[in-house]
Write an enzyme that holds these catalytic residues in place. Structure first.
Site, mmCIF file in Angstrom:
data_model
loop_
_atom_site.group_PDB
_atom_site.id
_atom_site.type_symbol
_atom_site.label_atom_id
_atom_site.label_comp_id
_atom_site.label_asym_id
_atom_site.label_seq_id
_atom_site.Cartn_x
_atom_site.Cartn_y
_atom_site.Cartn_z
ATOM 1 N N HIS A 123 -19.095 88.841 87.521
ATOM 2 C CA HIS A 123 -18.117 89.416 88.641
ATOM 3 C C HIS A 123 -16.807 89.840 87.989
ATOM 4 C CE1 HIS A 123 -20.987 88.499 91.774
ATOM 5 N NE2 HIS A 123 -21.342 87.584 90.823
ATOM 6 N N GLY A 160 -21.353 87.052 94.507
ATOM 7 C CA GLY A 160 -20.072 87.494 94.632
ATOM 8 C C GLY A 160 -18.937 86.849 95.894
ATOM 9 N N ASN A 190 -28.134 91.210 103.213
ATOM 10 C CA ASN A 190 -28.638 91.533 101.890
ATOM 11 C C ASN A 190 -30.059 91.483 102.155
ATOM 12 O OD1 ASN A 190 -27.714 90.166 98.622
ATOM 13 N ND2 ASN A 190 -28.446 92.183 98.996
ATOM 14 N N ASN A 220 -20.215 93.233 88.846
ATOM 15 C CA ASN A 220 -20.200 93.288 90.137
ATOM 16 C C ASN A 220 -18.881 93.156 90.604
ATOM 17 O OD1 ASN A 220 -23.134 92.692 91.096
ATOM 18 N ND2 ASN A 220 -22.710 91.098 89.711
ATOM 19 N N CYS A 224 -29.211 85.637 91.999
ATOM 20 C CA CYS A 224 -29.003 86.313 93.257
ATOM 21 C C CYS A 224 -28.792 85.229 94.210
ATOM 22 C CB CYS A 224 -29.988 87.438 93.691
ATOM 23 S SG CYS A 224 -29.685 88.047 95.384
ATOM 24 N N CYS A 282 -23.059 89.515 99.547
ATOM 25 C CA CYS A 282 -23.533 89.147 98.264
ATOM 26 C C CYS A 282 -23.095 87.783 97.870
ATOM 27 C CB CYS A 282 -22.645 90.175 97.153
ATOM 28 S SG CYS A 282 -22.788 89.688 95.553
ATOM 29 N N GLU A 323 -22.221 96.138 94.066
ATOM 30 C CA GLU A 323 -23.235 95.515 93.297
ATOM 31 C C GLU A 323 -23.610 96.253 92.131
ATOM 32 O OE1 GLU A 323 -25.709 92.360 94.430
ATOM 33 O OE2 GLU A 323 -25.391 92.306 96.451
#
Length: 281
Positions: free
Chosen positions: A163, A224, A15, A194, A77, A221, A212
């Protein structure tokens, strides 16, 4: 004369981020400039831009802001948080190993471990449909979501960002690129979401792919991974801690249940530094 922007390119298990020092100089970018910076052909290229700033409150060390490749600002994040720790130490902005960091969704507490990985206290997961937000949600462990005439069983939750996690037989054949965008922009998720696709290997290991919001499918992620493990534990198919394998690498996620914080541990590193000419409008 074009404006020049100093940056550091970083990655956390695939990422990737452009990280900017907004502590030493004030940085303001328009959404169009963020999109150009994130473009992999016409800019530097990244999934997200991280802007490190001075804190706005006395009980934290820094503030950091997250912008997706589409120019929109988001709340949290996980992979970026790990990159953040290495960035502020490498830039000489702090020598602390344990930090308190202000984000759009609240305070997180990352710690640089002795082996160079970063453990991040992501705070407790949120299941309230109003707070995710998830229109018509009940807070149940698994809920139905209608997607193009098909009922998908998801676990809806927030780790500072929303999510929708579903269990699949094989992540390699999961409809991430086709169904993922439909879930991302589903009207029941007014702030978008997400979309996570989780394959349970055993009670300690999963494979995961995530579409995402604002970035498309990424190699990994962090939030995630946290959401998937929490969903798996609530579904009764996982134990804590669990290893999450993604296309960019692995994270270890621990959660003791209920209102306990989610703990994410993994690697992050600098790729290169440079300067970018901000395009003239």
């Amino acid at each position: 004369m074009p404006r020049r922007l100093r940056f550091t390119k970083m990655q956390g298990i695939g990422n990737d981020f452009v990280v900017l020092d907004g502590v030493r100089e004030k940085i303001e970018l328009r959404p169009s400039e963020i999109r150009r910076l994130a473009d992999r052909r016409f800019g530097v290229g990244c999934d997200q831009i991280l802007l490190v700033e001075k804190p706005t409150r006395p009980d934290v060390d820094f503030r950091y802001r997250i912008f997706n490749a589409d120019g929109g600002e988001v709340e949290q994040c996980g992979n970026g948080a790990r990159c953040f720790v290495h960035f502020v130490r490498a830039q000489g902005l702090t020598d602390k190993r344990a930090l308190r960091v202000e984000t759009e969704s609240g305070v997180i507490e990352p710690v640089l471990t002795a082996d160079g990985e970063v453990k991040v206290d992501m705070g407790p997961p949120i299941f309230s449909a109003v707070d995710i937000p998830f229109v018509g949600g009940t807070g149940a462990v698994v809920e139905p979501l209608e997607v193009d005439g098909t009922t998908v069983m998801i676990s809806a939750l927030s780790l500072g960002n929303p999510h929708a996690v579903q269990v699949v037989v094989d992540v390699a054949t999961a409809p991430v690129a086709t169904q993922g965008p439909r879930i991302e922009s589903h009207p029941r998720f007014p702030r978008r979401v997400n979309a996570g696709y989780m394959q349970v290997v055993d009670r300690a290991n999963i494979r995961l792919r995530v579409w995402e919001r604002g970035a498309g499918e990424t190699l990994s992620c962090g939030t995630g991974a946290c959401a998937a493990v929490v969903a798996g534990i609530r579904r009764g198919v996982l134990d804590s801690p669990a290893r999450v394998m993604m296309r960019g690498g692995a994270l270890t996620i621990a959660w003791a249940g209920d209102a306990a914080p989610v703990l994410m541990t993994g690697a992050a590193e600098k790729v290169f530094e440079g300067e970018w000419n901000i395009p003239e409008q």
